[in-house]
Write a protein that holds these residues in place. Structure first.
Motif, PDB file in Angstrom:
ATOM      1  N   ASP A 138       0.828  -1.205   0.000  1.00 36.30           N
ATOM      2  CA  ASP A 138       0.000   0.000   0.000  1.00 36.30           C
ATOM      3  C   ASP A 138       0.865   1.259   0.000  1.00 36.30           C
ATOM      4  N   LYS A 139       1.939   1.256   0.790  1.00 40.12           N
ATOM      5  CA  LYS A 139       2.841   2.416   0.838  1.00 40.12           C
ATOM      6  C   LYS A 139       3.518   2.637  -0.510  1.00 40.12           C
ATOM      7  N   ALA A 140       3.922   1.564  -1.161  1.00 39.60           N
ATOM      8  CA  ALA A 140       4.581   1.679  -2.455  1.00 39.60           C
ATOM      9  C   ALA A 140       3.610   2.231  -3.499  1.00 39.60           C
ATOM     10  N   GLN A 141       2.369   1.790  -3.485  1.00 39.78           N
ATOM     11  CA  GLN A 141       1.382   2.287  -4.442  1.00 39.78           C
ATOM     12  C   GLN A 141       1.065   3.758  -4.185  1.00 39.78           C
ATOM     13  N   ALA A 142       0.965   4.137  -2.913  1.00 40.23           N
ATOM     14  CA  ALA A 142       0.689   5.545  -2.585  1.00 40.23           C
ATOM     15  C   ALA A 142       1.833   6.441  -3.052  1.00 40.23           C
ATOM     16  N   THR A 143       3.058   5.977  -2.879  1.00 49.45           N
ATOM     17  CA  THR A 143       4.217   6.747  -3.318  1.00 49.45           C
ATOM     18  C   THR A 143       4.218   6.886  -4.831  1.00 49.45           C
TER      19      THR A 143
END
Length: 157
Positions: A138-143
């Motif tokens: 999720d963090k990678a997609q948000a970034t």
């Protein structure tokens, strides 16, 4: 007080007799054995015992110093620090092959086991298992989305 009486009476008595009596040794002229109230043989035996005890204490002290030097050498090898000449000489003085006390050897063994666990593949997997892969995704997609939005706002591109 007794000293004063002895010196006053003893001196006058010696003058009266003319010093003809047997010559007595003074307090300062006693042998070390007589000063301690022992015979010569007892005193010699006492001195031998003292010497043996001192040699035993020195041997134990040397052994302990060698054990500590062995422990320091172990940690220097483990952390790749430079060797120390005094530690090597202390180990050689104790006979070369020095065994660590049981408690220290046990501590080192436990430390080595922990290091091996961390270095092994299983140890690496256990540290990876502690990660939450969903939150990481999720963090990678948000970034990635943030980067896309900032790229769209860029006037140069």
């Amino acid at each position: 007080m007794a000293f004063m009486v002895k010196s006053m009476v003893g001196g006058q008595l010696k003058n009266l007799t003319g010093g003809l009596g047997g010559e007595e040794k003074g307090d300062g002229e006693k042998s070390p054995a007589e000063a301690q109230g022992m015979t010569r043989e007892e005193y010699e035996e006492y001195q031998k015992q003292l010497l043996e005890e001192k040699m035993e204490r020195d041997a134990q002290f040397t052994q302990r110093k060698a054990e500590r030097a062995t422990l320091r050498t172990h940690f220097r090898d483990k952390y790749r620090l430079p060797k120390n000449e005094t530690d090597d000489s202390q180990i050689q003085l104790a006979g070369g092959d020095v065994e660590l006390p049981k408690e220290l050897a046990k501590m080192i063994e436990q430390d080595n086991e922990e290091e091996e666990e961390k270095d092994s593949v299983i140890g690496q997997l256990t540290s990876i298992q502690n990660l939450d892969l969903d939150s990481l995704k999720d963090k990678a997609q948000a970034t990635l989305e943030d980067l896309k939005q900032s790229a769209e706002k860029c006037s140069i591109m």
